[in-house]
Design a protein around this motif. Structure first.
Motif, PDB file in Angstrom:
ATOM      1  N   GLY A  82       0.834  -1.204   0.000  1.00 38.62           N
ATOM      2  CA  GLY A  82       0.000   0.000   0.000  1.00 38.62           C
ATOM      3  C   GLY A  82       0.861   1.244   0.000  1.00 38.62           C
ATOM      4  N   THR A  83       0.500   2.221  -0.827  1.00 39.36           N
ATOM      5  CA  THR A  83       1.291   3.451  -0.902  1.00 39.36           C
ATOM      6  C   THR A  83       0.694   4.505   0.023  1.00 39.36           C
ATOM      7  OG1 THR A  83      -0.049   4.144  -2.766  1.00 39.36           O
ATOM      8  CG2 THR A  83       2.025   3.076  -3.267  1.00 39.36           C
ATOM      9  N   SER A  84       1.564   5.329   0.570  1.00 40.23           N
ATOM     10  CA  SER A  84       1.083   6.362   1.469  1.00 40.23           C
ATOM     11  C   SER A  84       1.897   7.638   1.279  1.00 40.23           C
ATOM     12  CB  SER A  84       1.182   5.851   2.904  1.00 40.23           C
ATOM     13  OG  SER A  84       1.028   6.931   3.778  1.00 40.23           O
ATOM     14  N   ALA A  85       1.182   8.746   1.184  1.00 45.62           N
ATOM     15  CA  ALA A  85       1.856  10.038   0.989  1.00 45.62           C
ATOM     16  C   ALA A  85       2.529  10.493   2.275  1.00 45.62           C
ATOM     17  CB  ALA A  85       0.849  11.076   0.511  1.00 45.62           C
ATOM     18  N   ARG A  86       2.169   9.836   3.378  1.00 46.41           N
ATOM     19  CA  ARG A  86       2.799  10.193   4.652  1.00 46.41           C
ATOM     20  C   ARG A  86       3.623   9.021   5.154  1.00 46.41           C
ATOM     21  NH1 ARG A  86      -2.492  11.826   7.485  1.00 46.41           N
ATOM     22  NH2 ARG A  86      -3.363  11.120   5.525  1.00 46.41           N
ATOM     23  N   GLU A  87       4.836   9.349   5.601  1.00 41.72           N
ATOM     24  CA  GLU A  87       5.700   8.304   6.138  1.00 41.72           C
ATOM     25  C   GLU A  87       5.132   7.872   7.489  1.00 41.72           C
ATOM     26  OE1 GLU A  87      10.512   7.628   6.596  1.00 41.72           O
ATOM     27  OE2 GLU A  87       9.679   9.619   6.368  1.00 41.72           O
ATOM     28  N   LEU A 116      -1.334  -0.879  -4.167  1.00 40.11           N
ATOM     29  CA  LEU A 116      -2.543  -0.079  -3.983  1.00 40.11           C
ATOM     30  C   LEU A 116      -2.232   1.415  -3.898  1.00 40.11           C
ATOM     31  CD1 LEU A 116      -4.382  -1.987  -1.078  1.00 40.11           C
ATOM     32  CD2 LEU A 116      -4.351  -2.510  -3.512  1.00 40.11           C
ATOM     33  N   PHE A 117      -3.052   2.193  -4.577  1.00 42.05           N
ATOM     34  CA  PHE A 117      -2.939   3.655  -4.534  1.00 42.05           C
ATOM     35  C   PHE A 117      -4.266   4.238  -4.037  1.00 42.05           C
ATOM     36  CE2 PHE A 117       0.228   2.170  -7.421  1.00 42.05           C
ATOM     37  CZ  PHE A 117       1.317   3.009  -7.227  1.00 42.05           C
ATOM     38  N   GLY A 118      -4.160   5.295  -3.232  1.00 42.15           N
ATOM     39  CA  GLY A 118      -5.364   5.807  -2.561  1.00 42.15           C
ATOM     40  C   GLY A 118      -6.063   6.951  -3.273  1.00 42.15           C
ATOM     41  N   ARG A 119      -7.041   7.469  -2.576  1.00 44.79           N
ATOM     42  CA  ARG A 119      -7.866   8.584  -3.100  1.00 44.79           C
ATOM     43  C   ARG A 119      -7.058   9.873  -3.117  1.00 44.79           C
ATOM     44  NH1 ARG A 119      -9.595   5.141   0.215  1.00 44.79           N
ATOM     45  NH2 ARG A 119     -11.477   3.934  -0.190  1.00 44.79           N
ATOM     46  N   GLU A 120      -7.361  10.729  -4.086  1.00 41.23           N
ATOM     47  CA  GLU A 120      -6.631  11.991  -4.217  1.00 41.23           C
ATOM     48  C   GLU A 120      -6.719  12.838  -2.945  1.00 41.23           C
ATOM     49  OE1 GLU A 120      -8.708  10.762  -6.421  1.00 41.23           O
ATOM     50  OE2 GLU A 120      -8.129  11.230  -8.489  1.00 41.23           O
ATOM     51  N   ASP A 121      -7.888  12.838  -2.309  1.00 40.47           N
ATOM     52  CA  ASP A 121      -8.051  13.745  -1.160  1.00 40.47           C
ATOM     53  C   ASP A 121      -7.621  13.119   0.165  1.00 40.47           C
ATOM     54  OD1 ASP A 121     -10.084  11.919  -1.349  1.00 40.47           O
ATOM     55  OD2 ASP A 121     -11.675  13.308  -0.737  1.00 40.47           O
ATOM     56  N   ARG A 122      -7.763  11.788   0.327  1.00 38.08           N
ATOM     57  CA  ARG A 122      -7.409  11.265   1.655  1.00 38.08           C
ATOM     58  C   ARG A 122      -6.684   9.924   1.628  1.00 38.08           C
ATOM     59  NH1 ARG A 122     -12.005   8.130   3.105  1.00 38.08           N
ATOM     60  NH2 ARG A 122     -13.411   8.245   1.347  1.00 38.08           N
ATOM     61  N   GLY A 123      -6.155   9.558   0.482  1.00 34.49           N
ATOM     62  CA  GLY A 123      -5.326   8.348   0.413  1.00 34.49           C
ATOM     63  C   GLY A 123      -6.096   7.057   0.680  1.00 34.49           C
ATOM     64  N   LEU A 124      -5.409   6.080   1.234  1.00 32.11           N
ATOM     65  CA  LEU A 124      -6.033   4.802   1.594  1.00 32.11           C
ATOM     66  C   LEU A 124      -6.504   4.894   3.046  1.00 32.11           C
ATOM     67  CD1 LEU A 124      -3.263   2.459   0.093  1.00 32.11           C
ATOM     68  CD2 LEU A 124      -5.607   2.652  -0.787  1.00 32.11           C
ATOM     69  N   HIS A 137       6.503   4.529   0.819  1.00 31.51           N
ATOM     70  CA  HIS A 137       6.385   5.988   0.807  1.00 31.51           C
ATOM     71  C   HIS A 137       7.463   6.513  -0.132  1.00 31.51           C
ATOM     72  CE1 HIS A 137       6.094  10.096   2.251  1.00 31.51           C
ATOM     73  NE2 HIS A 137       7.387  10.074   2.502  1.00 31.51           N
ATOM     74  N   ILE A 138       7.083   7.386  -1.046  1.00 30.22           N
ATOM     75  CA  ILE A 138       8.071   8.043  -1.917  1.00 30.22           C
ATOM     76  C   ILE A 138       8.666   9.188  -1.097  1.00 30.22           C
ATOM     77  CG2 ILE A 138       8.416   9.321  -4.070  1.00 30.22           C
ATOM     78  CD1 ILE A 138       5.749   7.874  -5.035  1.00 30.22           C
ATOM     79  N   PRO A 139       9.986   9.160  -0.855  1.00 32.66           N
ATOM     80  CA  PRO A 139      10.571  10.154   0.054  1.00 32.66           C
ATOM     81  C   PRO A 139      10.655  11.536  -0.594  1.00 32.66           C
ATOM     82  CG  PRO A 139      12.286   8.712  -0.796  1.00 32.66           C
ATOM     83  CD  PRO A 139      11.001   8.230  -1.395  1.00 32.66           C
ATOM     84  N   TYR A 144       6.208  18.917   1.510  1.00 30.52           N
ATOM     85  CA  TYR A 144       5.179  18.783   0.469  1.00 30.52           C
ATOM     86  C   TYR A 144       5.292  17.361  -0.085  1.00 30.52           C
ATOM     87  CZ  TYR A 144       2.315  20.287  -3.522  1.00 30.52           C
ATOM     88  OH  TYR A 144       1.315  20.437  -4.451  1.00 30.52           O
ATOM     89  N   THR A 145       4.735  16.416   0.648  1.00 23.55           N
ATOM     90  CA  THR A 145       5.015  14.993   0.359  1.00 23.55           C
ATOM     91  C   THR A 145       4.029  14.355  -0.605  1.00 23.55           C
ATOM     92  OG1 THR A 145       3.676  14.304   2.230  1.00 23.55           O
ATOM     93  CG2 THR A 145       6.039  14.565   2.638  1.00 23.55           C
ATOM     94  N   SER A 146       2.911  15.027  -0.831  1.00 25.74           N
ATOM     95  CA  SER A 146       1.846  14.364  -1.576  1.00 25.74           C
ATOM     96  C   SER A 146       1.979  14.590  -3.082  1.00 25.74           C
ATOM     97  CB  SER A 146       0.505  14.886  -1.061  1.00 25.74           C
ATOM     98  OG  SER A 146      -0.523  14.271  -1.764  1.00 25.74           O
ATOM     99  N   LEU A 147       2.274  13.509  -3.814  1.00 31.95           N
ATOM    100  CA  LEU A 147       2.391  13.591  -5.276  1.00 31.95           C
ATOM    101  C   LEU A 147       1.020  13.436  -5.908  1.00 31.95           C
ATOM    102  CD1 LEU A 147       5.303  12.450  -4.315  1.00 31.95           C
ATOM    103  CD2 LEU A 147       5.473  11.622  -6.649  1.00 31.95           C
ATOM    104  N   ASN A 148       0.903  13.909  -7.127  1.00 33.53           N
ATOM    105  CA  ASN A 148      -0.296  13.609  -7.908  1.00 33.53           C
ATOM    106  C   ASN A 148      -0.385  12.082  -8.041  1.00 33.53           C
ATOM    107  OD1 ASN A 148      -0.772  12.818 -11.058  1.00 33.53           O
ATOM    108  ND2 ASN A 148      -2.370  14.144 -10.242  1.00 33.53           N
TER     109      ASN A 148
END
Ligand code: SAH
Length: 265
Positions: A82-87, A116-124, A137-139, A144-148
């Motif tokens: 699962g991918t997450s924009a937050r570490e 798995l990739f989550g919703r644009e507004d609130r992720g998984l 997590h993409i470092p 500003y950690t949240s990628l498109n």
């Protein structure tokens, strides 16, 4: 190992709001050689916007599987990431994108893999993240950690491709690690002396034509350079050349003597 292994890897977009991102993800996947897209309850799909953003990856969209739940999307998978924009959104075994690429690629030889990739507004959701073996997590810039979404898909698909290319490259023979080798590598100047010696010997043998030794010597250089000879191996090869030259020398001498020997009456 073959590129067919990519068939074992699913990219799962969960609850995507913007169809343009679905198209963008399809394109990112196809560029990197992936083709199995799963869409869990997309907000707006099918959509013109998705087709437009997919450009030449319409086949990926055509074959996309639309399902109602994450459980359906990951059914049959032996590895779920699962991918997450937050570490460390929640404490869980964490991979960086490179490790994710390597692990997903190597496990795809054994079983199906889902990323798995989550919703644009609130992720998984936490519940969805709890279904995963690992989080990735993409470092990015900590401020500003949240990628498109489609960009995040691109980064992880690129790492999968790099893992595949790396595995393909080392398949022909694992790259030698001189830290774990018993002898140091032969140095450039020693190799040059070897190539001179080799050329000289091959000429004496009549194997190389004195007019045009270049092509063969280039190929021989490429061969020896490729295997990363160590110092001992090089000295064995030099010894073989010297023995060959001695043999040629003595044979020629014998022949010369037999020519001058008085003929039997
Ligand atoms: N505000 C949301 C951001 C979601 S971004 C949040 O905080 O979770 C949409 C999706 O893009 C994420 O669910 C994830 O799948 C992916 N993504 C974006 N940035 C990422 C990053 N730095 N590392 C891993 N995935 C990322």
């Amino acid at each position: 190992m073959s590129v067919q292994q990519f068939q074992q890897i699913r990219i799962v977009l969960v609850g995507t709001s913007h169809p343009g991102n679905i198209g963008g993800a399809a394109r990112a996947m196809k560029n990197m050689g992936l083709s199995r897209l799963y869409l869990v309850a997309p907000k707006e799909y099918p959509s013109e916007k998705a087709l437009w953003r997919a450009a030449g990856a319409l086949d990926v969209l055509d074959n996309a599987v639309v399902v109602d739940s994450v459980d359906e999307a990951i059914e049959g998978c032996g590895l779920v990431v699962g991918t997450s924009a937050r570490e460390r959104r929640i404490p869980w075994p964490l991979l960086d994108p490179r490790e994710c690429g390597e692990r997903a690629w190597s496990e795809s030889a054994e079983h199906e893999v889902a990323i798995l990739f989550g919703r644009e507004d609130r992720g998984l959701t936490n519940e969805e993240l709890h279904k995963c073996n690992y989080h990735v997590h993409i470092p990015a810039n900590p401020e500003y950690t949240s990628l498109n979404l489609a960009t995040a898909v691109q980064v992880l698909c690129y790492e999968l491709r790099m893992a595949y290319l790396q595995a393909e490259r080392s398949e022909g023979g694992k790259l030698i690690d001189f830290n774990e080798w018993d002898l140091p590598p032969a140095k450039a100047e020693a190799l040059e002396r070897y190539y001179d010696h080799l050329q000289e010997t091959l000429m004496e043998l009549g194997f190389l034509s004195p007019d045009n030794p270049r092509q063969t010597m280039t190929r021989l250089r490429r061969l020896y350079n490729r295997v990363r000879l160590d110092e001992m191996e090089l000295s064995i090869l030099r010894g073989m050349l010297t023995a060959t030259q001695n043999y040629i020398f003595h044979t020629n001498k014998k022949l010369a003597n037999s020519d001058t020997d008085p003929k039997p009456e």
